[in-house]
Scaffold this motif. Structure first.
Motif, short mmCIF file in Angstrom:
data_model
loop_
_atom_site.label_atom_id
_atom_site.label_comp_id
_atom_site.label_asym_id
_atom_site.label_seq_id
_atom_site.Cartn_x
_atom_site.Cartn_y
_atom_site.Cartn_z
N MET A 1 0.75 -1.15 -0.04
CA MET A 1 -0.04 0.07 0.14
C MET A 1 0.92 1.23 0.10
O MET A 1 1.60 1.51 0.92
N MET A 2 0.83 1.92 -0.87
CA MET A 2 1.62 3.44 -1.19
C MET A 2 0.80 4.46 -0.27
O MET A 2 -0.35 4.83 -0.51
N ARG A 3 1.77 4.96 0.62
CA ARG A 3 1.19 5.99 1.38
C ARG A 3 1.48 7.32 0.75
O ARG A 3 2.82 7.78 0.26
N LEU A 4 0.75 8.24 0.43
CA LEU A 4 0.52 9.17 0.02
C LEU A 4 0.30 10.78 0.81
O LEU A 4 -0.57 10.38 1.74
N ALA A 5 0.62 11.83 0.24
CA ALA A 5 0.42 13.05 0.94
C ALA A 5 -0.31 13.84 -0.24
O ALA A 5 0.27 14.02 -1.37
N VAL A 6 -1.28 14.91 0.06
CA VAL A 6 -1.41 15.84 -0.97
C VAL A 6 -1.28 17.57 -0.41
O VAL A 6 -1.64 17.57 0.95
N ILE A 7 -0.61 18.19 -1.20
CA ILE A 7 -0.41 19.52 -0.63
C ILE A 7 -1.22 20.47 -1.49
O ILE A 7 -1.22 20.42 -2.89
N GLY A 8 -2.06 21.29 -0.75
CA GLY A 8 -3.07 21.86 -1.44
C GLY A 8 -4.41 21.60 -1.14
O GLY A 8 -4.90 20.46 -1.68
N ALA A 9 -5.34 22.13 -0.38
CA ALA A 9 -6.62 21.78 -0.17
C ALA A 9 -7.77 22.43 -1.01
O ALA A 9 -8.93 22.96 -0.64
N GLY A 10 -7.32 22.82 -2.14
CA GLY A 10 -8.45 23.64 -3.13
C GLY A 10 -8.98 22.64 -3.87
O GLY A 10 -9.05 21.40 -3.73
N ARG A 11 -9.64 22.89 -5.31
CA ARG A 11 -10.50 22.18 -5.98
C ARG A 11 -9.57 21.00 -6.28
O ARG A 11 -10.31 19.92 -6.37
N ILE A 12 -8.44 21.35 -6.97
CA ILE A 12 -7.75 20.10 -7.47
C ILE A 12 -7.45 19.23 -6.48
O ILE A 12 -7.19 17.87 -6.28
N GLY A 13 -6.89 19.76 -5.22
CA GLY A 13 -6.46 18.94 -4.26
C GLY A 13 -7.48 18.14 -3.65
O GLY A 13 -7.12 16.92 -3.30
N ALA A 14 -8.63 18.48 -3.63
CA ALA A 14 -9.81 17.62 -3.19
C ALA A 14 -10.07 16.56 -4.36
O ALA A 14 -10.14 15.43 -3.87
N VAL A 15 -9.89 16.92 -5.61
CA VAL A 15 -10.12 15.69 -6.66
C VAL A 15 -8.73 14.70 -6.30
O VAL A 15 -9.06 13.37 -6.44
N HIS A 16 -7.72 15.07 -6.08
CA HIS A 16 -6.68 13.89 -6.09
C HIS A 16 -6.88 13.47 -4.93
O HIS A 16 -6.44 12.20 -4.76
N ALA A 17 -7.22 14.04 -3.76
CA ALA A 17 -7.27 13.15 -2.43
C ALA A 17 -8.21 12.07 -2.52
O ALA A 17 -8.06 11.22 -1.90
N ALA A 18 -9.30 12.64 -3.16
CA ALA A 18 -10.43 11.47 -3.28
C ALA A 18 -9.98 10.42 -4.15
O ALA A 18 -10.16 9.25 -4.10
N ALA A 19 -9.25 10.53 -5.35
CA ALA A 19 -8.56 9.68 -6.12
C ALA A 19 -7.84 8.67 -5.37
O ALA A 19 -7.60 7.73 -5.54
N VAL A 20 -6.93 9.09 -4.43
CA VAL A 20 -5.99 8.33 -3.57
C VAL A 20 -6.68 7.65 -2.72
O VAL A 20 -6.29 6.48 -2.47
N ALA A 21 -7.70 8.14 -2.08
CA ALA A 21 -8.39 7.61 -1.04
C ALA A 21 -9.07 6.27 -1.65
O ALA A 21 -9.53 5.21 -0.89
#
Length: 345
Positions: A1-21
């Motif tokens: 399981m790859m552990r990731l962080a997202v920097i930036g909590a704007g619109r695109i950050g939310a997209v990436h966070a949901a995709a990772v989750a």
């Protein structure tokens, strides 16, 4: 399981966070943003931690990769910090608004540049990717002409546009990358900017543009952009060669069409926002990034691809302002040469 962080909590950050989750091979560990409340809103539903300090991301040895979705002015410093901390990076476009800073970034990360992927997600759109595969197999013969149409349903707020770097660095940059993806190296750029929206003209930007790119092969790409489109998010592509053409068209919510006495094949509206139109592409982009990290391969698009797209944006800006064609050379900055101009390639 790859552990990731997202920097930036704007619109695109939310997209990436949901995709990772949602990804079976990834775990969203941390979301970082100076706006701690915004970071919490994104992280908490996915069971991740949040922080107001990006340094916490770089200091955590359990985090293998970082997705950088912060404002563009922070991209270079966060790329460098993440790479120095031994992490792979997926950074949103553009890498920076200044070509010289991108060159500095490349020089600083050096041999570790292969650990950085730039988020030109349209390469992963199934339709565009299929056109690329079929062009590469020679189905239409040698590519002669490429047409890319990209129109937004409506312009972003002026407050965003004023700091965006202009239409070529903010919007057309996706199309510049797509043109290079299909066309290869570009040797000349010609651009016409349009001022049809007085509010955008007032901030010194164009609201529409037509760009012509000449490839080293002699093939030509035409890019048509507009900040507004009454029919919705207009995203089309055609590749033409001596043996035929390939087209990738717009998406609607369903494939249902109505045929009646006064109309044939009437469809619903185009998907109206990039998040919906390219939802599959974002997931495929993450798949590729994770697979590359896991195998030790270099992900693509690369940091160099990000640089080359920005060089085209810079050249198009010069061309649109001066009315001159811009030749691309191996130099570092845009320079003036009599009736022509030269830019980095």
């Amino acid at each position: 399981m790859m552990r990731l962080a997202v920097i930036g909590a704007g619109r695109i950050g939310a997209v990436h966070a949901a995709a990772v989750a949602a990804h079976p091979a990834a775990q969203l560990v941390l979301v970082a943003d100076p706006d701690v409340a915004a970071a919490a809103r994104i992280a908490e539903p996915h069971g991740a931690r949040w922080t107001g300090s990006v340094e916490e991301v770089f200091a955590d040895p359990t985090i293998a990769a970082v997705i950088v979705g912060s404002p563009t002015r922070f991209h270079v410093e966060q790329i460098v910090a993440a790479v120095r901390a031994g992490k792979a990076v997926l950074v949103e476009k553009p890498v920076d608004l200044d070509l010289a800073r991108v060159d500095e970034c490349l020089a600083t990360v050096g041999a570790d540049a292969h650990r950085v992927m730039v988020g030109f997600n349209r390469r992963f759109d199934p339709g565009f990717a299929e056109v690329k595969r079929r062009v590469d197999t020679g189905e239409i013969g040698s590519l002669e002409q490429l047409t890319i149409i990209s129109r937004d349903p409506q312009a972003a707020p002026a407050g965003y546009l004023v700091g965006s770097g202009g239409i070529f660095r903010d919007m057309t940059i996706h199309d510049f990358d797509m043109a290079r993806f299909l066309l290869g190296d570009v040797v000349e750029v010609s651009a016409v900017g349009q001022n049809l929206d007085p509010e955008i003209a007032a901030i010194g930007d164009f609201d529409a543009a037509v760009v012509t790119l000449t490839g080293a092969s002699g093939a030509v790409a035409t890019i048509i952009n507009s900040r507004h489109c009454a029919t919705g998010y207009d995203q089309r592509l055609e590749a033409f060669g001596p043996l035929g053409s390939l087209e990738a068209g717009n998406h609607t919510a369903t494939t249902v069409r109505f045929n009646g006495p006064g109309v044939s094949a009437a469809a619903g509206p185009y998907l109206d926002f990039f998040l919906e139109r390219y939802a599959v592409a974002y997931r495929a982009e993450l798949d590729h990034f994770l697979a590359a990290i896991g195998s030790g391969a270099a992900p693509s698009p690369t940091l160099v691809d990000g640089r080359e797209a920005l060089a085209l944006a810079e050249a198009a800006t010069v061309s649109a302002r001066t009315g001159e064609r811009v030749r691309l050379t191996p130099t570092t900055h845009v320079t003036t040469h009599a009736s022509t101009r030269e830019a980095s390639s």
